[in-house]
Design a protein around this motif. Structure first.
Motif, PDB file in Angstrom:
ATOM      1  N   PHE A  31     -37.550 -34.062 109.875  1.00  0.00           N
ATOM      2  CA  PHE A  31     -38.043 -33.655 108.681  1.00  0.00           C
ATOM      3  C   PHE A  31     -37.034 -32.878 107.509  1.00  0.00           C
ATOM      4  O   PHE A  31     -37.131 -32.061 107.184  1.00  0.00           O
ATOM      5  CB  PHE A  31     -39.085 -32.800 108.795  1.00  0.00           C
ATOM      6  CG  PHE A  31     -40.299 -33.785 109.556  1.00  0.00           C
ATOM      7  CD1 PHE A  31     -41.402 -34.599 109.082  1.00  0.00           C
ATOM      8  CD2 PHE A  31     -40.237 -33.730 111.003  1.00  0.00           C
ATOM      9  CE1 PHE A  31     -42.150 -35.319 109.611  1.00  0.00           C
ATOM     10  CE2 PHE A  31     -41.357 -34.464 111.731  1.00  0.00           C
ATOM     11  CZ  PHE A  31     -42.108 -35.157 110.966  1.00  0.00           C
ATOM     12  N   ASP A  32     -36.078 -33.671 107.312  1.00  0.00           N
ATOM     13  CA  ASP A  32     -34.648 -33.168 106.676  1.00  0.00           C
ATOM     14  C   ASP A  32     -35.169 -33.001 105.045  1.00  0.00           C
ATOM     15  O   ASP A  32     -34.998 -31.846 104.476  1.00  0.00           O
ATOM     16  CB  ASP A  32     -33.553 -34.061 106.836  1.00  0.00           C
ATOM     17  CG  ASP A  32     -32.245 -33.242 106.512  1.00  0.00           C
ATOM     18  OD1 ASP A  32     -32.431 -32.176 105.809  1.00  0.00           O
ATOM     19  OD2 ASP A  32     -31.337 -33.771 106.442  1.00  0.00           O
ATOM     20  N   ILE A  33     -35.455 -34.159 104.424  1.00  0.00           N
ATOM     21  CA  ILE A  33     -35.963 -33.838 103.054  1.00  0.00           C
ATOM     22  C   ILE A  33     -37.435 -34.443 103.089  1.00  0.00           C
ATOM     23  O   ILE A  33     -37.869 -35.715 103.171  1.00  0.00           O
ATOM     24  CB  ILE A  33     -35.112 -34.902 102.119  1.00  0.00           C
ATOM     25  CG1 ILE A  33     -33.588 -34.148 102.059  1.00  0.00           C
ATOM     26  CG2 ILE A  33     -35.555 -34.694 100.540  1.00  0.00           C
ATOM     27  CD1 ILE A  33     -32.539 -34.928 101.425  1.00  0.00           C
ATOM     28  N   ILE A  34     -38.303 -33.509 102.881  1.00  0.00           N
ATOM     29  CA  ILE A  34     -39.863 -33.970 102.919  1.00  0.00           C
ATOM     30  C   ILE A  34     -40.155 -35.108 101.632  1.00  0.00           C
ATOM     31  O   ILE A  34     -39.753 -34.619 100.553  1.00  0.00           O
ATOM     32  CB  ILE A  34     -40.580 -32.709 102.784  1.00  0.00           C
ATOM     33  CG1 ILE A  34     -40.322 -31.985 104.059  1.00  0.00           C
ATOM     34  CG2 ILE A  34     -42.280 -32.883 102.937  1.00  0.00           C
ATOM     35  CD1 ILE A  34     -40.782 -32.417 105.481  1.00  0.00           C
ATOM     36  N   HIS A  38     -43.661 -38.552 104.953  1.00  0.00           N
ATOM     37  CA  HIS A  38     -43.675 -37.745 105.894  1.00  0.00           C
ATOM     38  C   HIS A  38     -45.220 -36.797 105.826  1.00  0.00           C
ATOM     39  O   HIS A  38     -45.916 -36.749 106.808  1.00  0.00           O
ATOM     40  CB  HIS A  38     -42.744 -36.490 105.658  1.00  0.00           C
ATOM     41  CG  HIS A  38     -41.363 -36.907 105.928  1.00  0.00           C
ATOM     42  ND1 HIS A  38     -40.123 -36.557 105.390  1.00  0.00           N
ATOM     43  CD2 HIS A  38     -40.731 -37.646 107.210  1.00  0.00           C
ATOM     44  CE1 HIS A  38     -38.989 -36.839 105.795  1.00  0.00           C
ATOM     45  NE2 HIS A  38     -39.367 -37.278 106.930  1.00  0.00           N
ATOM     46  N   VAL A  39     -45.534 -36.791 104.718  1.00  0.00           N
ATOM     47  CA  VAL A  39     -46.860 -36.222 104.320  1.00  0.00           C
ATOM     48  C   VAL A  39     -47.835 -37.075 104.888  1.00  0.00           C
ATOM     49  O   VAL A  39     -48.886 -36.786 105.604  1.00  0.00           O
ATOM     50  CB  VAL A  39     -47.121 -35.758 102.908  1.00  0.00           C
ATOM     51  CG1 VAL A  39     -48.480 -35.178 102.617  1.00  0.00           C
ATOM     52  CG2 VAL A  39     -45.979 -34.803 102.419  1.00  0.00           C
ATOM     53  N   LYS A  40     -47.861 -38.271 104.542  1.00  0.00           N
ATOM     54  CA  LYS A  40     -48.841 -39.084 104.861  1.00  0.00           C
ATOM     55  C   LYS A  40     -48.805 -39.342 106.664  1.00  0.00           C
ATOM     56  O   LYS A  40     -49.976 -39.292 107.336  1.00  0.00           O
ATOM     57  CB  LYS A  40     -48.735 -40.680 104.538  1.00  0.00           C
ATOM     58  CG  LYS A  40     -49.135 -40.602 103.208  1.00  0.00           C
ATOM     59  CD  LYS A  40     -49.272 -41.972 102.757  1.00  0.00           C
ATOM     60  CE  LYS A  40     -49.543 -42.203 101.350  1.00  0.00           C
ATOM     61  NZ  LYS A  40     -49.646 -43.493 100.688  1.00  0.00           N
ATOM     62  N   TYR A  41     -47.661 -39.443 107.146  1.00  0.00           N
ATOM     63  CA  TYR A  41     -47.677 -39.384 108.602  1.00  0.00           C
ATOM     64  C   TYR A  41     -48.381 -38.342 109.204  1.00  0.00           C
ATOM     65  O   TYR A  41     -49.170 -38.346 110.147  1.00  0.00           O
ATOM     66  CB  TYR A  41     -46.132 -39.639 108.999  1.00  0.00           C
ATOM     67  CG  TYR A  41     -45.913 -39.458 110.444  1.00  0.00           C
ATOM     68  CD1 TYR A  41     -45.790 -40.606 111.395  1.00  0.00           C
ATOM     69  CD2 TYR A  41     -45.282 -38.396 111.053  1.00  0.00           C
ATOM     70  CE1 TYR A  41     -45.433 -40.616 112.530  1.00  0.00           C
ATOM     71  CE2 TYR A  41     -45.061 -38.177 112.259  1.00  0.00           C
ATOM     72  CZ  TYR A  41     -44.959 -39.538 113.222  1.00  0.00           C
ATOM     73  OH  TYR A  41     -44.898 -39.197 114.571  1.00  0.00           O
ATOM     74  N   LEU A  42     -47.795 -37.167 108.664  1.00  0.00           N
ATOM     75  CA  LEU A  42     -48.317 -35.950 109.661  1.00  0.00           C
ATOM     76  C   LEU A  42     -49.896 -35.586 109.434  1.00  0.00           C
ATOM     77  O   LEU A  42     -50.429 -35.238 110.248  1.00  0.00           O
ATOM     78  CB  LEU A  42     -47.533 -34.549 108.758  1.00  0.00           C
ATOM     79  CG  LEU A  42     -45.901 -34.547 109.118  1.00  0.00           C
ATOM     80  CD1 LEU A  42     -45.294 -33.496 108.548  1.00  0.00           C
ATOM     81  CD2 LEU A  42     -45.822 -34.345 110.714  1.00  0.00           C
ATOM     82  N   THR A  43     -50.367 -36.091 108.349  1.00  0.00           N
ATOM     83  CA  THR A  43     -51.701 -36.000 108.006  1.00  0.00           C
ATOM     84  C   THR A  43     -52.406 -36.949 108.582  1.00  0.00           C
ATOM     85  O   THR A  43     -53.403 -36.376 109.351  1.00  0.00           O
ATOM     86  CB  THR A  43     -51.966 -36.377 106.511  1.00  0.00           C
ATOM     87  OG1 THR A  43     -51.365 -35.355 105.628  1.00  0.00           O
ATOM     88  CG2 THR A  43     -53.719 -36.150 106.100  1.00  0.00           C
ATOM     89  N   LEU A  85     -47.559 -27.301 105.277  1.00  0.00           N
ATOM     90  CA  LEU A  85     -48.437 -27.980 105.158  1.00  0.00           C
ATOM     91  C   LEU A  85     -49.536 -27.965 105.727  1.00  0.00           C
ATOM     92  O   LEU A  85     -49.647 -27.395 106.964  1.00  0.00           O
ATOM     93  CB  LEU A  85     -47.807 -29.206 105.634  1.00  0.00           C
ATOM     94  CG  LEU A  85     -46.475 -29.862 104.930  1.00  0.00           C
ATOM     95  CD1 LEU A  85     -45.999 -31.237 105.638  1.00  0.00           C
ATOM     96  CD2 LEU A  85     -46.831 -30.371 103.546  1.00  0.00           C
ATOM     97  N   ALA A  86     -50.794 -27.937 105.188  1.00  0.00           N
ATOM     98  CA  ALA A  86     -52.090 -27.462 105.944  1.00  0.00           C
ATOM     99  C   ALA A  86     -52.358 -28.435 107.007  1.00  0.00           C
ATOM    100  O   ALA A  86     -53.061 -27.802 108.005  1.00  0.00           O
ATOM    101  CB  ALA A  86     -53.177 -27.676 104.866  1.00  0.00           C
ATOM    102  N   CYS A  87     -51.938 -29.547 107.067  1.00  0.00           N
ATOM    103  CA  CYS A  87     -52.229 -30.121 108.240  1.00  0.00           C
ATOM    104  C   CYS A  87     -51.504 -29.777 109.718  1.00  0.00           C
ATOM    105  O   CYS A  87     -51.755 -30.154 110.523  1.00  0.00           O
ATOM    106  CB  CYS A  87     -51.701 -31.823 108.099  1.00  0.00           C
ATOM    107  SG  CYS A  87     -50.075 -32.143 107.742  1.00  0.00           S
ATOM    108  N   PRO A 142     -43.371 -47.863 103.793  1.00  0.00           N
ATOM    109  CA  PRO A 142     -42.415 -48.768 103.441  1.00  0.00           C
ATOM    110  C   PRO A 142     -41.595 -48.293 102.309  1.00  0.00           C
ATOM    111  O   PRO A 142     -42.067 -47.584 101.252  1.00  0.00           O
ATOM    112  CB  PRO A 142     -42.858 -49.905 103.179  1.00  0.00           C
ATOM    113  CG  PRO A 142     -44.332 -49.751 102.699  1.00  0.00           C
ATOM    114  CD  PRO A 142     -44.887 -48.630 103.221  1.00  0.00           C
ATOM    115  N   ASP A 143     -40.155 -48.394 102.616  1.00  0.00           N
ATOM    116  CA  ASP A 143     -39.270 -48.197 101.545  1.00  0.00           C
ATOM    117  C   ASP A 143     -39.220 -46.779 101.291  1.00  0.00           C
ATOM    118  O   ASP A 143     -38.654 -46.465  99.931  1.00  0.00           O
ATOM    119  CB  ASP A 143     -39.665 -49.072 100.460  1.00  0.00           C
ATOM    120  CG  ASP A 143     -39.602 -50.503 100.388  1.00  0.00           C
ATOM    121  OD1 ASP A 143     -38.577 -51.032 101.341  1.00  0.00           O
ATOM    122  OD2 ASP A 143     -40.416 -51.322  99.724  1.00  0.00           O
ATOM    123  N   ILE A 144     -39.376 -45.909 102.049  1.00  0.00           N
ATOM    124  CA  ILE A 144     -39.145 -44.627 101.905  1.00  0.00           C
ATOM    125  C   ILE A 144     -38.781 -43.870 103.028  1.00  0.00           C
ATOM    126  O   ILE A 144     -39.215 -43.982 104.098  1.00  0.00           O
ATOM    127  CB  ILE A 144     -40.407 -43.723 101.258  1.00  0.00           C
ATOM    128  CG1 ILE A 144     -39.966 -42.302 100.795  1.00  0.00           C
ATOM    129  CG2 ILE A 144     -41.466 -43.572 102.099  1.00  0.00           C
ATOM    130  CD1 ILE A 144     -40.849 -41.584  99.919  1.00  0.00           C
TER     131      ILE A 144
END
Length: 161
Positions: A31-34, A38-43, A85-87, A142-144
């Motif tokens: 989780f180097d550059i959020i 990342h946010v979708k994955y962690l949520t 992050l709240a999640c 994809p693509d991020i």
């Protein structure tokens, strides 16, 4: 920050949550550059149980995995960002190249990785399943990726190489 805990603290917290019959979800990464992926994955991971524990690779661990130029953001700052992050319920740093010891200490009910990982290559998968847990593989945006973001910044500032 109360969410950033030590190995011994997460060991005790995991036991308490297990006793309270809470579903513990574990995932890990650099989780180097959020970014939005990342946010979708962690949520998504958080929605698979009651408590989400994030094992965060230490700077030394990231260098071992990604090379000497990484991480871009140091572990203290990465910890603060993901803990905000709240999640995420808890963040615990680990120094090893993989989270095997951490997984065996926490004994999560759900182990989460990106769908780019075949289940038979997910560290700790056998242990989690042997202890009654399950593996969830989440489709990544994809693509991020952090690597792509770093490459795009390099192209902006230094031109294509």
């Amino acid at each position: 920050m109360d969410k950033i805990v030590t190995f011994s603290e997460i060991k005790n917290l995991s036991r308490q949550y297990k006793s309270a019959k809470k579903t513990i979800v574990f995932t890990n990464g650099c989780f180097d550059i959020i970014h939005a992926g990342h946010v979708k994955y962690l949520t998504h991971a958080a929605n698979l149980g009651d408590i989400l524990i994030l094992g965060l690779n230490s700077d030394r661990s990231v260098k071992h995995i990604k090379g000497e130029k990484r991480p871009v953001i140091g572990q203290e700052h990465r910890s603060l960002v993901v803990a905000a992050l709240a999640c995420i319920d808890y963040v615990v740093l680990f120094d090893e190249p993989d989270p095997k010891c951490l997984i065996e200490t926490i004994c999560p009910d759900v182990l989460v990785k990106g769908a780019d990982w075949p289940e038979d290559q997910i560290i700790g998968a056998d242990f989690v399943k042997k202890n009654g847990g399950r593996i969830e593989r989440i489709i990544l945006e994809p693509d991020i990726s952090t690597t792509k973001i770093i490459e795009q910044i390099g192209e902006l500032y230094y031109g294509k190489r």
